[in-house]
Design an enzyme around this catalytic site. Structure first.
Site, short mmCIF file in Angstrom:
data_model
loop_
_atom_site.label_atom_id
_atom_site.label_comp_id
_atom_site.label_asym_id
_atom_site.label_seq_id
_atom_site.Cartn_x
_atom_site.Cartn_y
_atom_site.Cartn_z
N ARG A 188 52.27 -12.90 25.91
CA ARG A 188 51.26 -13.64 26.68
C ARG A 188 50.35 -14.49 25.79
O ARG A 188 49.62 -15.35 26.29
CB ARG A 188 50.42 -12.64 27.50
N GLY A 210 59.24 -0.51 23.83
CA GLY A 210 58.21 0.25 24.53
C GLY A 210 57.33 1.06 23.60
O GLY A 210 57.72 1.43 22.49
N SER A 263 46.16 1.13 19.49
CA SER A 263 46.92 -0.11 19.65
C SER A 263 46.38 -1.18 18.71
O SER A 263 45.16 -1.35 18.61
CB SER A 263 46.79 -0.63 21.09
N GLY A 276 47.22 0.08 32.57
CA GLY A 276 47.75 1.23 33.27
C GLY A 276 46.62 1.94 34.00
O GLY A 276 45.49 1.98 33.51
N GLU A 334 51.80 2.36 35.22
CA GLU A 334 51.63 0.98 34.76
C GLU A 334 51.45 0.06 35.96
O GLU A 334 52.00 0.31 37.05
CB GLU A 334 52.86 0.54 33.95
N ALA A 374 20.87 -41.60 -7.65
CA ALA A 374 21.60 -41.77 -6.40
C ALA A 374 22.94 -42.42 -6.67
O ALA A 374 23.06 -43.35 -7.46
CB ALA A 374 20.79 -42.65 -5.44
C1 UD1 Z 1 49.51 -0.55 27.28
C2 UD1 Z 1 49.67 0.70 28.15
C3 UD1 Z 1 48.70 0.59 29.32
C4 UD1 Z 1 47.28 0.48 28.81
C5 UD1 Z 1 47.16 -0.69 27.84
C6 UD1 Z 1 45.79 -0.64 27.18
C7 UD1 Z 1 52.01 1.37 27.94
C8 UD1 Z 1 53.35 1.39 28.60
N1 UD1 Z 1 51.03 0.77 28.63
O1 UD1 Z 1 49.87 -1.67 28.08
O2 UD1 Z 1 48.80 1.76 30.15
O3 UD1 Z 1 46.39 0.32 29.90
O4 UD1 Z 1 48.16 -0.63 26.80
O5 UD1 Z 1 45.55 -1.74 26.35
O6 UD1 Z 1 51.86 1.91 26.87
N2 UD1 Z 1 53.96 -2.15 21.01
C9 UD1 Z 1 54.84 -1.64 20.08
N3 UD1 Z 1 56.15 -1.54 20.41
C10 UD1 Z 1 56.63 -1.92 21.63
C11 UD1 Z 1 55.71 -2.41 22.59
C12 UD1 Z 1 54.37 -2.50 22.25
O7 UD1 Z 1 54.45 -1.31 18.96
O8 UD1 Z 1 57.84 -1.80 21.86
C13 UD1 Z 1 52.55 -2.27 20.63
C14 UD1 Z 1 52.01 -3.68 20.80
O9 UD1 Z 1 52.16 -4.42 19.59
C15 UD1 Z 1 50.55 -3.44 21.13
C16 UD1 Z 1 50.55 -2.09 21.80
O10 UD1 Z 1 51.78 -1.47 21.49
O11 UD1 Z 1 49.76 -3.40 19.97
C17 UD1 Z 1 50.41 -2.18 23.32
O12 UD1 Z 1 51.46 -2.99 23.81
P1 UD1 Z 1 51.23 -3.98 25.03
O13 UD1 Z 1 52.53 -4.63 25.33
O14 UD1 Z 1 50.07 -4.85 24.77
O15 UD1 Z 1 50.90 -2.92 26.19
P2 UD1 Z 1 50.06 -3.18 27.50
O16 UD1 Z 1 50.90 -3.92 28.48
O17 UD1 Z 1 48.75 -3.77 27.17
CA CA Z 2 47.83 -4.63 25.34
#
Ligand code: UD1
Ligand code: CA
Length: 476
Positions: free
Chosen positions: A18, A83, A107, A146, A161, A386
């Site tokens: 995004r 994920g 995160s 979530g 989610e 100057a």
């Molecule tokens: C996630 C949570 C959501 C929560 C939100 C809070 C899940 C499924 N959902 O959603 O419930 O409300 O964070 O901010 O966990 N990442 C990885 N590997 C992956 C995917 C993501 O390391 O395969 C990392 C991303 O780099 C990021 C973090 O995990 O730093 C969260 O990923 P993101 O895709 O932003 O999750 P959200 O949709 O925000």
């Molecule tokens: Ca996020």
């Protein structure tokens, strides 16, 4: 500090679709540091035994941006299974087999959770003797997060989610902040059982609390009152908002340390900048990088300092400076451009429309107007007239100009480097100095002036100039 029986896993493997960016989301910066850098800085304050960062998307770029600044972090590669559940699983697998403590999951895109908040979160988890504890917040607009679904007794039942939620669940305003503490055994037991049967086809970490609960495990929730600590960055609008909140926090911290900040909304201070009591910042001032400002300095308005040092009681107005040292009681600006390697001595002055680079300007020396000073060493008590210019570049090489103590140059002097002006030397106005000037000498290079009397009346008869000249002469 070790021995806390704590491992921290920072998730940073996602692309951040995004953001619509070439740069991985977690490397977008606020407050002079990548988003994930803030998370790692905070993680470093918690006394963990292990800090792991899970990477995949542009992994070399992410590791390259972090490994030097965070030598304690271990980087773990996530495979093709997507994920947050998979990300945590690979990190847990990389922990020592005999680690049996708590795992704090953070995160890389949630930079506002500070160490105090996380310490309290960890303490709540340990006090509740829970198998897992979620950080949650009740927010006005839960879009994208979530949702935390509670059971009839008010306990946490599961997380759903947004993309998998029913209409009733979407209406829930308690969100999962994406920060959790798990006993490591819980993750070892349940993650292998997490599937990808959901709207995004990903292994959700958020499935674990519900699974644990089904088996009668103890899942606690810690509801934070300051919802901003949970804010995550998924798009550029959130990047700006989170950046603004971080800046507001930094501004307030310095205000409470005795810094006068006239307009917090237009004052931007990086996390690594260091200020002192009785500093005054006028509107639209940006103190970036590792800038250090000594007591009593006045900076702004409209000033950007990157990795600069500003001395006690110095005044810096409407200036752009990078890697410059400004001495105590020195004055800079308005409209000055200080490039890397500028060192201005105590009580010195760099004035309007002056550019400097690799220039040491001694105590009490002044470059007041319209000058370029590059690759120069200037002694004490010097005054450059100057529009004095160092011609440091001959199209091939850069050369140095050396100016001794108490030198005064005439206006519009060009110093063709390499060249040296001895102590106390002077130059005439308009001098083009190509040879060294001995101490105490006056260098003149402009031909003596010759006046041709009556030239205007003869050659420009009938013009305003000729008439004016005639009038002045008849009045004499
Ligand atoms: C996630 C949570 C959501 C929560 C939100 C809070 C899940 C499924 N959902 O959603 O419930 O409300 O964070 O901010 O966990 N990442 C990885 N590997 C992956 C995917 C993501 O390391 O395969 C990392 C991303 O780099 C990021 C973090 O995990 O730093 C969260 O990923 P993101 O895709 O932003 O999750 P959200 O949709 O925000
Ligand atoms: Ca996020």
């Amino acid at each position: 500090m070790t021995g806390n029986n704590l491992a921290i896993i920072v998730l940073a493997a996602g692309q951040g679709t995004r953001m619509k960016s070439r740069l991985p989301k977690v490397l977008h910066a606020i407050g002079g540091r990548p988003l994930v850098g803030h998370v790692l800085t905070t993680a470093g304050r918690l006394g963990a035994d292990h800090i792991e960062v899970v990477v995949r998307h542009e992994r070399d770029q992410v590791v390259g941006a972090l490994s030097e600044a965070y030598p304690e972090a271990i980087f773990v590669d996530q495979d093709d299974i997507p994920g947050t559940g998979r990300a945590v699983q690979v990190a847990v697998d990389a922990l020592p087999q005999d680690f049996d403590g708590d795992v704090l999951v953070l995160s890389g895109d949630c930079p506002l959770a500070d160490a105090d908040t996380l310490q309290a979160f960890l303490a709540a988890h340990r006090k509740a003797d829970a198998a897992a504890t979620l950080m949650t917040a009740v927010v006005d607009d839960p879009t994208g997060y979530g949702r935390v679904i509670r059971d009839a007794d008010g306990g946490v039942d599961r997380i759903v989610e947004q993309k998998d939620a029913s209409d009733d669940e979407i209406a829930v305003r308690e969100i999962n902040a994406g920060m959790y503490v798990f006993r490591v055994g819980v993750l070892r037991e349940y993650l292998p059982a997490v599937g990808v049967d959901n709207a995004q086809g990903e292994m959700y970490l958020t499935d674990v609390p519900g699974m644990l609960r089904r088996d009668g495990g103890r899942v606690a929730a810690s509801v934070v009152s300051d919802v901003t600590v949970t804010f995550g960055v998924n798009d550029r609008a959130q990047l700006a908002e989170v950046g603004r909140l971080l800046n507001a926090r930094i501004v307030r911290r310095w205000q409470l340390e005795g810094v006068t900040i006239i307009d917090p909304a237009t004052t931007w201070i990086d996390d690594d900048a260091t200020l002192s009591a009785d500093v005054t910042l006028l509107p639209n001032t940006h103190l970036l990088g590792a800038t250090v400002v000594a007591p009593g300095a006045l900076i702004g308005p409209d000033t950007t300092l990157v990795d600069c040092e500003v001395g006690e009681d110095a005044v810096v107005r409407r200036t752009d400076a990078t890697l410059a040292v400004i001495g105590p009681k020195a004055t800079v600006g308005p409209f000055s451009f200080l490039r890397a390697g500028t060192v201005l001595g105590a009580g010195g002055k760099i004035g309007a429309y002056v550019e400097t680079k690799n220039a040491e300007i001694g105590d009490g020396s002044k470059v007041p107007h319209l000058s370029y000073v590059g690759d120069a060493t200037i002694g004490r008590g010097v005054n450059l007239g100057a529009s004095t210019i160092t011609a440091n570049y001959d199209d091939v090489n850069k050369h140095r100009t050396e100016i001794g103590d108490e030198v005064h140059t005439g206006s519009h002097t060009v110093l063709v480097a390499p060249v040296r002006l001895g102590a106390g030397a002077k130059t005439g106005a308009g001098a083009v100095v190509r040879k060294d000037v001995p101490a105490g000498a006056l260098a003149m290079t402009v031909a003596p002036q010759r006046n041709i009397e009556g030239w205007v009346e003869k050659n420009r008869a009938g013009t305003g100039a000729a008439d004016a000249a005639a009038r002045e002469k008849s009045a004499e």
